[in-house]
Scaffold this motif. Structure first.
Motif, PDB file in Angstrom:
ATOM      1  N   MET A   1      10.461 -38.119  19.014  1.00  0.00           N
ATOM      2  CA  MET A   1      10.575 -36.746  19.503  1.00  0.00           C
ATOM      3  C   MET A   1      11.897 -36.606  19.817  1.00  0.00           C
ATOM      4  O   MET A   1      12.583 -35.590  19.759  1.00  0.00           O
ATOM      5  CB  MET A   1       9.625 -36.193  20.307  1.00  0.00           C
ATOM      6  N   ALA A   2      12.200 -37.227  21.123  1.00  0.00           N
ATOM      7  CA  ALA A   2      13.777 -36.840  22.002  1.00  0.00           C
ATOM      8  C   ALA A   2      14.671 -37.381  20.845  1.00  0.00           C
ATOM      9  O   ALA A   2      15.769 -36.662  21.017  1.00  0.00           O
ATOM     10  CB  ALA A   2      13.601 -37.881  23.188  1.00  0.00           C
ATOM     11  N   ILE A   3      14.763 -38.532  20.223  1.00  0.00           N
ATOM     12  CA  ILE A   3      15.841 -38.794  19.216  1.00  0.00           C
ATOM     13  C   ILE A   3      16.174 -37.636  18.170  1.00  0.00           C
ATOM     14  O   ILE A   3      17.240 -37.276  17.905  1.00  0.00           O
ATOM     15  CB  ILE A   3      15.761 -40.156  18.663  1.00  0.00           C
ATOM     16  N   ILE A   4      15.051 -37.320  17.565  1.00  0.00           N
ATOM     17  CA  ILE A   4      15.077 -36.419  16.444  1.00  0.00           C
ATOM     18  C   ILE A   4      15.437 -34.992  17.073  1.00  0.00           C
ATOM     19  O   ILE A   4      16.323 -34.219  16.300  1.00  0.00           O
ATOM     20  CB  ILE A   4      13.615 -36.340  15.705  1.00  0.00           C
ATOM     21  N   ALA A   5      15.070 -34.635  18.201  1.00  0.00           N
ATOM     22  CA  ALA A   5      15.446 -33.330  18.771  1.00  0.00           C
ATOM     23  C   ALA A   5      16.930 -33.471  19.089  1.00  0.00           C
ATOM     24  O   ALA A   5      17.510 -32.467  18.692  1.00  0.00           O
ATOM     25  CB  ALA A   5      14.603 -33.172  20.090  1.00  0.00           C
ATOM     26  N   ALA A   6      17.429 -34.575  19.694  1.00  0.00           N
ATOM     27  CA  ALA A   6      18.822 -34.693  19.645  1.00  0.00           C
ATOM     28  C   ALA A   6      19.657 -34.306  18.596  1.00  0.00           C
ATOM     29  O   ALA A   6      20.626 -33.713  18.412  1.00  0.00           O
ATOM     30  CB  ALA A   6      19.441 -35.874  20.539  1.00  0.00           C
ATOM     31  N   THR A   7      18.935 -35.100  17.507  1.00  0.00           N
ATOM     32  CA  THR A   7      19.578 -34.803  15.805  1.00  0.00           C
ATOM     33  C   THR A   7      19.752 -33.274  15.749  1.00  0.00           C
ATOM     34  O   THR A   7      20.649 -32.717  14.913  1.00  0.00           O
ATOM     35  CB  THR A   7      19.009 -35.470  15.037  1.00  0.00           C
ATOM     36  N   VAL A   8      18.649 -32.607  15.674  1.00  0.00           N
ATOM     37  CA  VAL A   8      18.517 -31.004  15.508  1.00  0.00           C
ATOM     38  C   VAL A   8      19.304 -30.306  16.410  1.00  0.00           C
ATOM     39  O   VAL A   8      19.639 -29.111  15.896  1.00  0.00           O
ATOM     40  CB  VAL A   8      17.265 -30.704  15.011  1.00  0.00           C
ATOM     41  N   VAL A   9      19.472 -30.684  17.701  1.00  0.00           N
ATOM     42  CA  VAL A   9      20.311 -29.909  18.355  1.00  0.00           C
ATOM     43  C   VAL A   9      21.709 -29.758  17.846  1.00  0.00           C
ATOM     44  O   VAL A   9      22.508 -28.807  17.736  1.00  0.00           O
ATOM     45  CB  VAL A   9      20.726 -30.584  19.963  1.00  0.00           C
ATOM     46  N   GLY A  10      22.277 -30.902  17.170  1.00  0.00           N
ATOM     47  CA  GLY A  10      23.538 -30.974  16.721  1.00  0.00           C
ATOM     48  C   GLY A  10      23.473 -30.139  15.557  1.00  0.00           C
ATOM     49  O   GLY A  10      24.693 -29.373  14.991  1.00  0.00           O
ATOM     50  N   LEU A  11      22.672 -30.381  14.514  1.00  0.00           N
ATOM     51  CA  LEU A  11      22.360 -29.466  13.448  1.00  0.00           C
ATOM     52  C   LEU A  11      22.363 -27.964  13.443  1.00  0.00           C
ATOM     53  O   LEU A  11      22.968 -27.269  12.850  1.00  0.00           O
ATOM     54  CB  LEU A  11      21.100 -29.802  12.646  1.00  0.00           C
ATOM     55  N   ASN A  12      21.909 -27.607  14.734  1.00  0.00           N
ATOM     56  CA  ASN A  12      21.786 -26.235  15.090  1.00  0.00           C
ATOM     57  C   ASN A  12      22.992 -25.591  15.402  1.00  0.00           C
ATOM     58  O   ASN A  12      23.404 -24.448  15.036  1.00  0.00           O
ATOM     59  CB  ASN A  12      20.638 -26.195  16.349  1.00  0.00           C
ATOM     60  N   LEU A  13      24.051 -26.561  15.924  1.00  0.00           N
ATOM     61  CA  LEU A  13      25.350 -26.012  16.080  1.00  0.00           C
ATOM     62  C   LEU A  13      25.822 -25.456  14.606  1.00  0.00           C
ATOM     63  O   LEU A  13      26.561 -24.448  14.727  1.00  0.00           O
ATOM     64  CB  LEU A  13      26.214 -27.116  16.673  1.00  0.00           C
ATOM     65  N   LEU A  14      25.691 -26.331  13.609  1.00  0.00           N
ATOM     66  CA  LEU A  14      26.256 -25.949  12.155  1.00  0.00           C
ATOM     67  C   LEU A  14      25.325 -24.892  11.625  1.00  0.00           C
ATOM     68  O   LEU A  14      25.877 -23.814  11.196  1.00  0.00           O
ATOM     69  CB  LEU A  14      26.008 -27.095  11.471  1.00  0.00           C
ATOM     70  N   VAL A  15      23.890 -24.819  11.681  1.00  0.00           N
ATOM     71  CA  VAL A  15      22.985 -23.871  11.230  1.00  0.00           C
ATOM     72  C   VAL A  15      22.876 -22.734  11.866  1.00  0.00           C
ATOM     73  O   VAL A  15      23.050 -21.537  11.425  1.00  0.00           O
ATOM     74  CB  VAL A  15      21.703 -24.439  10.844  1.00  0.00           C
ATOM     75  N   GLY A  16      22.420 -22.722  13.195  1.00  0.00           N
ATOM     76  CA  GLY A  16      22.283 -21.741  13.875  1.00  0.00           C
ATOM     77  C   GLY A  16      23.460 -20.860  14.465  1.00  0.00           C
ATOM     78  O   GLY A  16      23.352 -19.613  14.668  1.00  0.00           O
ATOM     79  N   PHE A  17      24.336 -21.667  15.103  1.00  0.00           N
ATOM     80  CA  PHE A  17      25.776 -21.079  15.384  1.00  0.00           C
ATOM     81  C   PHE A  17      26.750 -20.497  14.213  1.00  0.00           C
ATOM     82  O   PHE A  17      27.469 -19.449  14.542  1.00  0.00           O
ATOM     83  CB  PHE A  17      26.114 -21.715  16.607  1.00  0.00           C
ATOM     84  N   ALA A  18      27.189 -21.378  13.393  1.00  0.00           N
ATOM     85  CA  ALA A  18      28.005 -21.221  12.682  1.00  0.00           C
ATOM     86  C   ALA A  18      27.459 -20.665  11.265  1.00  0.00           C
ATOM     87  O   ALA A  18      28.309 -20.059  10.426  1.00  0.00           O
ATOM     88  CB  ALA A  18      28.724 -22.469  12.184  1.00  0.00           C
ATOM     89  N   GLY A  19      26.011 -20.586  11.052  1.00  0.00           N
ATOM     90  CA  GLY A  19      25.456 -20.222   9.957  1.00  0.00           C
ATOM     91  C   GLY A  19      25.913 -20.752   8.766  1.00  0.00           C
ATOM     92  O   GLY A  19      25.858 -20.232   7.640  1.00  0.00           O
ATOM     93  N   GLN A  20      26.033 -21.994   8.664  1.00  0.00           N
ATOM     94  CA  GLN A  20      26.398 -23.013   7.478  1.00  0.00           C
ATOM     95  C   GLN A  20      24.960 -23.937   7.114  1.00  0.00           C
ATOM     96  O   GLN A  20      24.545 -24.443   8.108  1.00  0.00           O
ATOM     97  CB  GLN A  20      27.537 -23.729   7.524  1.00  0.00           C
ATOM     98  N   ILE A  21      24.417 -23.809   6.053  1.00  0.00           N
ATOM     99  CA  ILE A  21      23.294 -24.538   5.870  1.00  0.00           C
ATOM    100  C   ILE A  21      23.766 -25.922   5.394  1.00  0.00           C
ATOM    101  O   ILE A  21      24.697 -26.477   4.850  1.00  0.00           O
ATOM    102  CB  ILE A  21      22.611 -23.888   4.561  1.00  0.00           C
ATOM    103  N   SER A  22      22.690 -26.891   5.624  1.00  0.00           N
ATOM    104  CA  SER A  22      22.672 -28.166   5.137  1.00  0.00           C
ATOM    105  C   SER A  22      21.387 -28.936   4.899  1.00  0.00           C
ATOM    106  O   SER A  22      20.829 -28.884   5.840  1.00  0.00           O
ATOM    107  CB  SER A  22      23.511 -29.109   6.293  1.00  0.00           C
ATOM    108  N   LEU A  23      21.375 -29.110   3.769  1.00  0.00           N
ATOM    109  CA  LEU A  23      20.200 -29.626   3.287  1.00  0.00           C
ATOM    110  C   LEU A  23      20.250 -31.196   2.919  1.00  0.00           C
ATOM    111  O   LEU A  23      19.438 -31.794   2.345  1.00  0.00           O
ATOM    112  CB  LEU A  23      19.734 -29.137   1.866  1.00  0.00           C
ATOM    113  N   GLY A  24      21.277 -31.726   3.408  1.00  0.00           N
ATOM    114  CA  GLY A  24      21.373 -33.413   3.229  1.00  0.00           C
ATOM    115  C   GLY A  24      21.815 -34.133   4.536  1.00  0.00           C
ATOM    116  O   GLY A  24      22.363 -35.144   4.367  1.00  0.00           O
ATOM    117  N   HIS A  25      21.456 -33.415   5.728  1.00  0.00           N
ATOM    118  CA  HIS A  25      21.939 -34.040   6.844  1.00  0.00           C
ATOM    119  C   HIS A  25      21.307 -35.548   7.188  1.00  0.00           C
ATOM    120  O   HIS A  25      22.048 -36.266   8.107  1.00  0.00           O
ATOM    121  CB  HIS A  25      21.504 -33.088   7.952  1.00  0.00           C
TER     122      HIS A  25
END
Length: 335
Positions: free
Chosen positions: A39-63
């Motif tokens: 959970m901790a490792i994957i949560a850290a991964t999606v924290v980074g993905l959230n910068l792209l998707v949640g804050f910049a509004g850019q989708i990524s379906l191949g992360h």
């Protein structure tokens, strides 16, 4: 206003630290610790993905492709070439960052479903390469990965360790290490969000045209956050490979990519603590529903669907809004 914003970020980080380091009080066996570490490792991964998707509004379906590249780079360099884990992780993250920059420049010019399809294609290409390069990756059969080592000190799920007078088994030590990594990942993300770069990313999310009008180089900032999120994924993929001890091309597959993006959407896009909650919920749900056997997948999908219908902003933002409304109502009644 800025000081209040920073105080809220610090408060969230302190609350997260308390939860992470109090959690072992409720973990009863190695399986629980292993699940919490994932959970901790994957949560850290999606924290980074959230910068792209949640804050910049850019989708990524191949992360997951970047996650898999980090995992395999570390696995190959440590098992085949004798590298230590930390240099392999760092060099792998830099290499993945360069790949993300090269790939991101053209595809981030796309918008909407065109961008979704382009990122999906990137993930598929990486997964296919990992499947086909049998000499390096072991192909579909996967490959073993040595234990994580730092300056000759080995962190293994099967080891025994002494930390400040406390005797820890390998699962407990790995959990504490992963919890610390998650805290650092959140702290770095929050600092980026609070910086001028973070404000530029939010302006891109709001309106690219308006952002360009006020002088924001939207192409540069979109590429930058794409690279940062890819580096997060690569670094966490490396840790995941060491923790699991064995990896297959599935770590770069479509299922993992969808899992990551679903965690961001479910927890709450643009909410760092929200996406961590999304990661926890989506890792726990299969365990909770395991007793339902053939109905597990149906119930899993139904729960996600109902959550998104009734909580479209995500779990944590919806909960925060509900609590805020109740507190306002209570304050109004007392007045």
């Amino acid at each position: 206003m800025l000081n209040r914003f920073m105080q809220m970020r610090l408060r969230d980080l302190i609350i997260l630290a308390i939860i992470l380091f109090a959690l072992p009080l409720f973990l009863n066996n190695p399986f629980h610790y292993d699940l919490a570490t994932q959970m901790a490792i994957i949560a850290a991964t999606v924290v980074g993905l959230n910068l792209l998707v949640g804050f910049a509004g850019q989708i990524s379906l191949g992360h997951a492709g970047f996650f898999g590249l980090g995992a395999y780079f570390t696995g190959i360099m440590t098992s085949s070439y004798g590298w230590s884990s930390v240099p392999a992780l760092v060099v792998g993250a830099i290499a993945v960052g360069i790949i993300a920059w090269i790939v991101g420049r053209p595809i981030l010019r796309l918008k909407g479903h065109y961008l979704s399809m382009a990122t999906l294609a990137v993930g598929f290409i990486i997964a296919i390469i990992l499947n086909n390069e049998r000499a390096l990756t072991g192909g579909p059969d996967g490959m073993p990965v040595p234990a994580f080592t730092v300056f000759g000190w080995e962190l293994s799920p099967f080891g025994s360790y002494n930390l400040l007078g406390m005797e820890l088994n390998g699962s407990e030590a790995w959990y504490l290490f992963a919890a610390l990594v998650l805290l650092v990942a959140v702290w770095l993300a929050q600092n980026l969000i609070d910086s001028p770069i973070g404000r530029a990313l939010r302006s891109v999310h709001g309106s690219e045209v308006a952002a360009r009008v006020v002088g924001v180089d939207t192409a540069r900032y979109k590429s930058l956050v794409f690279v940062v999120s890819a580096i997060y994924a690569s670094a966490m993929g490396s840790l995941y490979a060491h923790f699991q001890g064995f990896i297959t091309p599935a770590v770069a597959g479509f299922d993992f990519s969808i899992l990551f993006i679903t965690m961001v959407v479910l927890g709450g896009m643009g909410s760092t603590m929200g996406v961590i909650l999304g990661a926890v919920v989506l890792k726990l749900l299969p365990q909770v529903l395991a007793d339902f056997q053939e109905l597990e997948t149906v119930m899993f999908g139904a729960i996600l669907m109902l959550t998104m219908i009734f909580m479209p902003k995500g779990l944590l933002p919806t909960i925060q809004m509900a609590v805020g409304k109740r507190m306002k109502k209570k304050a109004g009644g007392q007045a």
